[in-house]
Design an enzyme around this catalytic site. Structure first.
Site, short mmCIF file in Angstrom:
data_model
loop_
_atom_site.label_atom_id
_atom_site.label_comp_id
_atom_site.label_asym_id
_atom_site.label_seq_id
_atom_site.Cartn_x
_atom_site.Cartn_y
_atom_site.Cartn_z
N TYR A 159 0.84 -1.21 0.00
CA TYR A 159 0.00 0.00 0.00
C TYR A 159 0.87 1.26 0.00
O TYR A 159 0.65 2.18 -0.78
CB TYR A 159 -0.92 -0.03 1.22
N ALA A 160 1.89 1.28 0.88
CA ALA A 160 2.77 2.46 0.94
C ALA A 160 3.54 2.61 -0.38
O ALA A 160 3.73 3.74 -0.85
CB ALA A 160 3.72 2.35 2.13
N ALA A 161 3.94 1.48 -0.98
CA ALA A 161 4.65 1.57 -2.27
C ALA A 161 3.75 2.27 -3.29
O ALA A 161 4.19 3.17 -4.03
CB ALA A 161 5.02 0.18 -2.76
N SER A 162 2.46 1.90 -3.29
CA SER A 162 1.53 2.51 -4.26
C SER A 162 1.32 4.00 -3.94
O SER A 162 1.30 4.84 -4.84
CB SER A 162 0.20 1.77 -4.28
N LYS A 163 1.18 4.32 -2.68
CA LYS A 163 0.85 5.70 -2.29
C LYS A 163 2.08 6.61 -2.33
O LYS A 163 1.96 7.80 -2.65
CB LYS A 163 0.17 5.72 -0.92
N1 LIG Z 1 -9.98 4.86 4.82
C1 LIG Z 1 -8.76 5.25 5.18
O1 LIG Z 1 -8.30 5.02 6.31
C2 LIG Z 1 -7.91 6.03 4.21
C3 LIG Z 1 -6.81 6.74 4.72
C4 LIG Z 1 -6.00 7.45 3.85
C5 LIG Z 1 -6.26 7.44 2.50
N2 LIG Z 1 -7.33 6.74 2.01
C6 LIG Z 1 -7.56 6.73 0.57
O2 LIG Z 1 -8.75 7.41 0.31
C7 LIG Z 1 -9.38 6.88 -0.88
C8 LIG Z 1 -10.83 6.53 -0.56
O3 LIG Z 1 -10.84 5.58 0.49
P1 LIG Z 1 -12.17 5.17 1.30
O4 LIG Z 1 -11.78 5.13 2.72
O5 LIG Z 1 -13.33 5.98 0.86
O6 LIG Z 1 -12.31 3.66 0.79
P2 LIG Z 1 -13.64 2.82 0.37
O7 LIG Z 1 -14.78 3.20 1.22
O8 LIG Z 1 -13.18 1.40 0.35
O9 LIG Z 1 -13.91 3.32 -1.12
C9 LIG Z 1 -13.01 3.04 -2.14
C10 LIG Z 1 -13.58 3.53 -3.45
O10 LIG Z 1 -12.64 3.18 -4.48
C11 LIG Z 1 -13.36 2.54 -5.52
N3 LIG Z 1 -12.47 1.63 -6.24
C12 LIG Z 1 -11.74 0.62 -5.75
N4 LIG Z 1 -11.08 0.01 -6.74
C13 LIG Z 1 -11.41 0.65 -7.89
C14 LIG Z 1 -11.06 0.47 -9.24
N5 LIG Z 1 -10.25 -0.49 -9.66
N6 LIG Z 1 -11.61 1.32 -10.16
C15 LIG Z 1 -12.46 2.29 -9.77
N7 LIG Z 1 -12.84 2.50 -8.52
C16 LIG Z 1 -12.30 1.68 -7.57
C17 LIG Z 1 -14.48 1.80 -4.82
O11 LIG Z 1 -15.48 1.48 -5.76
P3 LIG Z 1 -16.52 0.25 -5.52
O12 LIG Z 1 -16.81 0.21 -4.06
O13 LIG Z 1 -17.70 0.67 -6.35
O14 LIG Z 1 -15.83 -0.96 -5.99
C18 LIG Z 1 -14.91 2.86 -3.83
O15 LIG Z 1 -15.73 3.81 -4.46
C19 LIG Z 1 -8.50 5.70 -1.30
O16 LIG Z 1 -7.59 6.12 -2.27
C20 LIG Z 1 -7.75 5.36 -0.02
O17 LIG Z 1 -6.51 4.73 -0.30
C21 LIG Z 1 -8.17 6.05 2.85
#
Ligand SMILES: NC(=O)c1ccc[n+]([C@@H]2O[C@H](COP(=O)([O-])OP(=O)(O)OC[C@H]3O[C@@H](n4cnc5c(N)ncnc54)[C@H](OP(=O)(O)O)[C@@H]3O)[C@@H](O)[C@H]2O)c1
Length: 238
Positions: free
Chosen positions: A153-157
């Site tokens: 995950y960190a590698a991607s981010k």
């Molecule tokens: N939650 C945390 O603790 C956290 C912290 C820091 C950063 N982030 C980042 O914030 C962003 C949103 O996270 P979240 O917490 O809202 O997560 P989430 O509730 O799991 O939502 C993830 C979203 O990404 C979509 N998605 C996943 N794979 C995809 C793909 N291949 N193509 C298109 N859409 C895709 C999902 O779509 P479907 O559900 O329709 O498949 C969903 O809409 C992410 O980039 C995550 O890495 C999250």
């Protein structure tokens, strides 16, 4: 502050915790909202709840560059220019390196890093031509600080962080803004399938994370908010 009314805003991952909350707030400000997601049922539900017209709703897998370009073409055929792109799509596979498979690693890199690249490839050129636009990404705190179990995950981010900062250097003669939101743990469905001991009740709420995105969409017109960091009180990693 820039007003959101009548702005063309695309939210990638509007079916997710942060994406849906962002959609709600941005739509409430009378922006012209476009949304994407992969889960059709959830996408229909979000579209219905926030009254997004059917031709502004797209099932999209951001790993598929062709699909991303098709969505970009459809949107650009409908409007003069996209003002704001919010990339709230991403996945988390958090495992110690010993149990991380090559498939896990590729999957995370494909969605989080290559997916973001695909979005830039299709949506940045029109913004560059217009010399104006805003792209908000969520590299998260793990895009600039390590955590045990976060190798893939960190590698991607970290990759997203480096890529976006490099692109920002290419945009200096334009008013295209790149804003990186570094969030610590957010209580969203992101964590539902992650086998790691975490204190979700101490996390930032998805609503507050959505409010941060909404705020960043209205950043001052004479400058750029290049980054914002929000972390839970009990886990301030940076
Ligand atoms: N939650 C945390 O603790 C956290 C912290 C820091 C950063 N982030 C980042 O914030 C962003 C949103 O996270 P979240 O917490 O809202 O997560 P989430 O509730 O799991 O939502 C993830 C979203 O990404 C979509 N998605 C996943 N794979 C995809 C793909 N291949 N193509 C298109 N859409 C895709 C999902 O779509 P479907 O559900 O329709 O498949 C969903 O809409 C992410 O980039 C995550 O890495 C999250």
């Amino acid at each position: 502050m820039e007003l959101l009314a009548k702005k063309n805003v695309l939210i990638i991952g509007a079916t997710g915790g942060i994406g849906e909350e962002s959609t709600k707030l941005i739509k409430n400000n009378q922006a012209n909202v476009f949304i994407t997601g992969r889960d059709q049922k959830k996408l229909d539900q979000v579209a219905k709840e926030y009254e997004i017209p059917a031709d502004q709703v797209f099932k999209l897998d951001i790993v598929n560059a062709k699909q991303v370009q098709e969505v970009a073409d459809k949107i650009h055929a409908k409007i003069e220019k996209l003002d704001i792109l919010v990339n709230a799509a991403g996945i988390g596979i958090l495992k110690p390196i010993g149990s991380l498979t090559a498939e896990d690693f590729s999957k995370v890199i494909d969605v989080n890093l290559k997916g973001t690249f695909n979005l830039l490839t299709s949506f940045l050129p029109p913004m560059k031509s217009a010399k104006k636009g805003l792209i908000i990404n969520i590299p998260g705190v793990l895009g600039k600080t390590p955590m045990a179990g976060a190798a893939a995950y960190a590698a991607s981010k970290y990759g997203v962080n480096g890529m976006l900062k490099s692109v920002r250097e290419e945009l200096r003669r334009t008013e295209v803004r790149i804003t990186n939101l570094y969030l610590g743990g957010v209580d969203s469905p992101f964590w539902d399938n992650i086998d790691m001991k975490v204190n979700r009740d101490k996390f930032i709420t998805a609503r507050e994370a959505g409010r941060a995105v909404w705020f960043l969409c209205q950043q001052p017109s004479s400058g750029v908010v290049s980054e914002m960091v929000i972390q839970p009180f009990n886990h301030q990693a940076i």
